[in-house]
Write a protein that holds these residues in place. Structure first.
Motif, short mmCIF file in Angstrom:
data_model
loop_
_atom_site.label_atom_id
_atom_site.label_comp_id
_atom_site.label_asym_id
_atom_site.label_seq_id
_atom_site.Cartn_x
_atom_site.Cartn_y
_atom_site.Cartn_z
N SER A 300 0.81 -1.22 0.00
CA SER A 300 0.00 0.00 0.00
C SER A 300 0.85 1.27 0.00
CB SER A 300 -0.93 0.01 1.20
OG SER A 300 -0.20 0.02 2.41
N SER A 301 2.15 1.16 0.32
CA SER A 301 3.04 2.32 0.36
C SER A 301 3.81 2.52 -0.93
CB SER A 301 4.03 2.19 1.52
OG SER A 301 3.36 2.13 2.76
N GLY A 352 7.67 12.61 -5.22
CA GLY A 352 6.83 11.44 -4.94
C GLY A 352 7.51 10.40 -4.09
N ALA A 353 8.57 10.78 -3.38
CA ALA A 353 9.32 9.83 -2.57
C ALA A 353 8.45 9.25 -1.45
CB ALA A 353 10.56 10.50 -1.97
N ALA A 354 8.77 8.02 -1.04
CA ALA A 354 7.97 7.36 -0.01
C ALA A 354 8.80 6.32 0.73
CB ALA A 354 6.73 6.70 -0.63
N VAL A 355 8.42 6.07 1.97
CA VAL A 355 8.95 4.92 2.70
C VAL A 355 8.16 3.70 2.26
CG1 VAL A 355 9.19 3.86 4.98
CG2 VAL A 355 9.65 6.30 4.69
N ILE A 356 8.84 2.67 1.78
CA ILE A 356 8.14 1.50 1.24
C ILE A 356 8.36 0.23 2.03
CG2 ILE A 356 8.13 2.44 -1.10
CD1 ILE A 356 10.42 0.47 -1.76
N GLY A 357 9.24 0.27 3.04
CA GLY A 357 9.47 -0.96 3.79
C GLY A 357 10.49 -0.79 4.89
N THR A 358 10.75 -1.89 5.56
CA THR A 358 11.72 -1.92 6.64
C THR A 358 12.59 -3.16 6.53
OG1 THR A 358 10.10 -3.04 8.06
CG2 THR A 358 10.27 -0.64 8.26
N VAL A 359 13.69 -3.13 7.26
CA VAL A 359 14.62 -4.27 7.29
C VAL A 359 14.42 -5.02 8.60
CG1 VAL A 359 17.04 -4.96 7.27
CG2 VAL A 359 16.28 -3.07 5.82
N LYS A 360 14.24 -6.32 8.50
CA LYS A 360 14.07 -7.18 9.66
C LYS A 360 15.22 -8.19 9.71
CE LYS A 360 9.91 -5.44 10.48
NZ LYS A 360 9.61 -4.60 11.66
N ASP A 361 15.32 -8.91 10.83
CA ASP A 361 16.40 -9.89 10.93
C ASP A 361 15.99 -11.27 10.46
OD1 ASP A 361 14.69 -10.47 12.98
OD2 ASP A 361 16.17 -10.31 14.59
N ASP A 362 14.69 -11.51 10.27
CA ASP A 362 14.23 -12.86 9.93
C ASP A 362 13.02 -12.79 9.01
OD1 ASP A 362 14.57 -15.79 10.64
OD2 ASP A 362 12.47 -15.50 11.19
N PRO A 363 12.90 -13.67 7.99
CA PRO A 363 13.87 -14.70 7.59
C PRO A 363 15.00 -14.10 6.75
CG PRO A 363 11.93 -14.83 6.21
CD PRO A 363 11.65 -13.76 7.21
N PRO A 364 16.24 -14.39 7.07
CA PRO A 364 17.37 -13.77 6.36
C PRO A 364 17.41 -14.17 4.89
CG PRO A 364 18.12 -15.58 7.75
CD PRO A 364 16.69 -15.35 8.09
N GLY A 365 17.76 -13.19 4.06
CA GLY A 365 17.93 -13.45 2.63
C GLY A 365 16.67 -13.39 1.80
N VAL A 367 12.87 -11.34 0.60
CA VAL A 367 12.06 -10.13 0.50
C VAL A 367 10.59 -10.54 0.63
CG1 VAL A 367 11.39 -8.16 -0.93
CG2 VAL A 367 13.74 -9.01 -0.98
N LEU A 368 9.88 -9.91 1.53
CA LEU A 368 8.48 -10.20 1.74
C LEU A 368 7.65 -8.96 1.43
CD1 LEU A 368 8.75 -12.05 5.18
CD2 LEU A 368 8.78 -13.06 2.90
N LEU A 369 6.46 -9.18 0.90
CA LEU A 369 5.54 -8.09 0.59
C LEU A 369 4.26 -8.26 1.38
CD1 LEU A 369 4.94 -5.59 -1.30
CD2 LEU A 369 3.74 -7.22 -2.76
N ARG A 370 3.95 -7.27 2.21
CA ARG A 370 2.65 -7.25 2.88
C ARG A 370 1.64 -6.72 1.87
NH1 ARG A 370 5.38 -4.68 7.57
NH2 ARG A 370 5.84 -6.31 9.10
N THR A 371 0.73 -7.56 1.46
CA THR A 371 -0.19 -7.19 0.40
C THR A 371 -1.32 -6.32 0.92
OG1 THR A 371 -1.66 -9.09 0.70
CG2 THR A 371 0.30 -9.42 -0.68
N ALA A 372 -2.03 -5.70 -0.02
CA ALA A 372 -3.14 -4.85 0.33
C ALA A 372 -4.29 -5.63 0.96
CB ALA A 372 -3.64 -4.09 -0.90
N PHE A 373 -4.28 -6.97 0.79
CA PHE A 373 -5.34 -7.81 1.33
C PHE A 373 -5.00 -8.34 2.71
CE2 PHE A 373 -5.56 -8.19 -3.31
CZ PHE A 373 -6.86 -7.76 -3.53
#
Length: 391
Positions: A300-301, A352-365, A367-373
């Motif tokens: 959504s971001s 039009g710059a935006a924050v689109i995500g964050t860095v977590k420690d798990d699961p390493p390696g 990329v996950l996407l939190r969907t609009a649903f």
């Protein structure tokens, strides 16, 4: 009695059965998601090996095949500490005869876009801006470029003059000079009109070192503007898809916006990358693997123009993988994120710059996407060549 050679079906290790039972027993205690993640980790840990006998278009798509080609062929042959970083350019320590020392950024790129002219730009300004941007992503101040041309017999001189004029204008706008070059002409049918190869040198006058391996849990992922404009523009400009849309390429030099970002965020900036071939998704995967972190994006971001969303849906592609030529991705420490976003917004290319995500420690390696649903899915590197060639 006839015997049949069944081949080497039994592993050479004497305790292979015990190992298999132990592995199965361990897997039973893992959830299905954990088992999938474990298999992905094992697959990525294997040494890169190219299986194809011939180069295919997928090797140039910016996805898994491209990374395998680079690691299994080029990196294997040319391996050295500078190249192993696999950044947009090389950072080189230099010394002069008067005893002064400094750091230079050096990069090279090739451009094979089709069509050569498209809304918002052409192969000429694309070549200049793309090289300037690779230097900017190293944190450098671009200085000098080279330009090599491979021309096909029969290519219109008027088109060449138009391309060269575009390059000259782009270089002047970026404050760089094209100081050397080369020209080759090949037989008719042996090239796609005009190919351009550029190299660039820039001055690293800040102490900051940017790297895909520098991301840390808690960092913030930003993008400087709407994504996917360039790729969709070029695909539609070919006229093969019978889709009309009011959109143009975002090709632009980014060294001004990166300088402003580094001025305010300084060593809080971990990484800068321009989202070209493979798009934002590829950059985030490179960060996740190099830093052994998880990059979690928020659908959504993501800044995506409605026309890009609509065209992507019609084409069955994901804007996250579509190339940009005037957008950067930045990974910034959490204490500098607000200042970094404000610096991007303060530049005309970052409105039009935006924050689109964050860095977590798990699961390493990964990329996950939190969907609009409300769900979550893995955003992996491209497999094969699902997108038309656009750069």
């Amino acid at each position: 009695m006839t015997t049949h050679d069944l081949g080497p079906t039994i592993p050479a290790r004497a305790n292979w059965a015990e190992e298999a039972v132990a592995a199965h027993a361990g897997a039973e205690h893992l959830t299905r998601e954990e088992q999938v993640l474990e298999r992905i980790a094992k697959a990525r840990a294997r040494k890169a090996k190219i299986k194809e006998q011939r180069v295919t278009l997928s090797h140039g798509a910016g996805g898994k095949a491209t990374h395998t080609l680079i690691e299994a062929v080029f990196l294997e042959a040319f391996r050295n500490p500078v190249l192993e970083r696999l950044e947009d350019g090389a950072s080189l320590a230099v010394s002069w005869t008067d005893g002064a020392t400094g750091r230079l950024a050096f990069t090279t790129d090739s451009f094979v876009v089709s069509p050569l002219f498209f809304p918002g730009g052409d192969i000429g300004d694309l070549a200049v801006n793309g090289t300037v941007n690779d230097l900017a992503m190293c944190g450098a101040r671009p200085l000098h470029l080279s330009a090599g041309f491979i021309l096909e017999e029969g290519f219109p001189v008027a088109d060449l003059q138009r391309i060269v004029a575009s390059m000259a204008a782009a270089a002047q706008a970026a404050g760089v000079q094209i100081v050397t070059g080369d020209t080759k002409v090949v037989q008719r049918g042996k090239a796609d009109g005009c190919y351009i190869t550029t190299a660039g040198v820039g001055l690293l006058d800040r102490p900051t070192t940017l790297s895909a391996a520098a991301a840390r849990p808690g960092d913030v992922v930003l993008v400087s503007g709407p994504i996917g404009d360039h790729g969709i523009t070029v695909m539609l400009a070919r006229g093969e898809l019978d889709i009309e849309a009011d959109i143009e390429s975002d090709t632009a030099p980014l060294h001004g916006i990166t300088a402003g970002l580094l001025d305010v965020a300084g060593d809080g900036v971990r990484l800068l990358r321009d989202a070209t071939r493979g798009g934002v998704a590829t950059i985030c995967n490179e960060v996740a693997v190099a830093s052994q972190v998880a990059v979690v994006l928020d659908e959504s971001s993501l800044p995506v123009r409605p026309v890009v969303t609509g065209a992507s849906e019609l084409l069955g592609i994901d804007p996250l993988y579509v190339a940009c030529e005037g957008r950067l991705v930045a990974v910034v420490g959490p204490d500098r994120a607000d200042a970094a976003l404000a610096a991007l917004h303060a530049h005309p290319l970052g409105e039009g710059a935006a924050v689109i995500g964050t860095v977590k420690d798990d699961p390493p390696g990964l990329v996950l996407l939190r969907t609009a649903f409300g769900g979550t899915r893995i955003v992996d590197l491209l497999v094969g060549d699902p997108l038309p060639r656009i750069c």
